[in-house]
Write an enzyme that holds these catalytic residues in place. Sequence first.
Site: not given
Length: 120
Positions: A118-120
């Site tokens: 879920n980094c970007i």
Amino acid sequence: MLYIIFLFLFWGFLIVTKSFNAFIDKKNFLVKFNSWSLDLANEIARREGFFLVDEHFKLIFVLRKFYERNEIYPNARIILSLFEKFDKKINSCYLNSLFPDDSLLNLIKVSGFPNKSNCI
């Protein structure tokens, strides 16, 4: 003689590539943030289909410094606001011109961040 030189260069390339594989996962993310180096960043960029230049490294160093200070995994909003403070001309269009395909994801990869879904 030429054949021997070719084999040496080919095997040398394989050895270097294999040594990078210990640090880079199958999706071209670094396994550990602290194992980042300029050589690894260049190898990740090569695997993603582009080459790093000074403009890339300015952004990479700003993003890495942010993480080292705050220990917050950056998302798109954080990245864009951070770069806007650093330089007003840096926006999503500028990032798209530097990094092919998915610009923020490629920036995260070459900056040495491990894979986080879920980094970007």
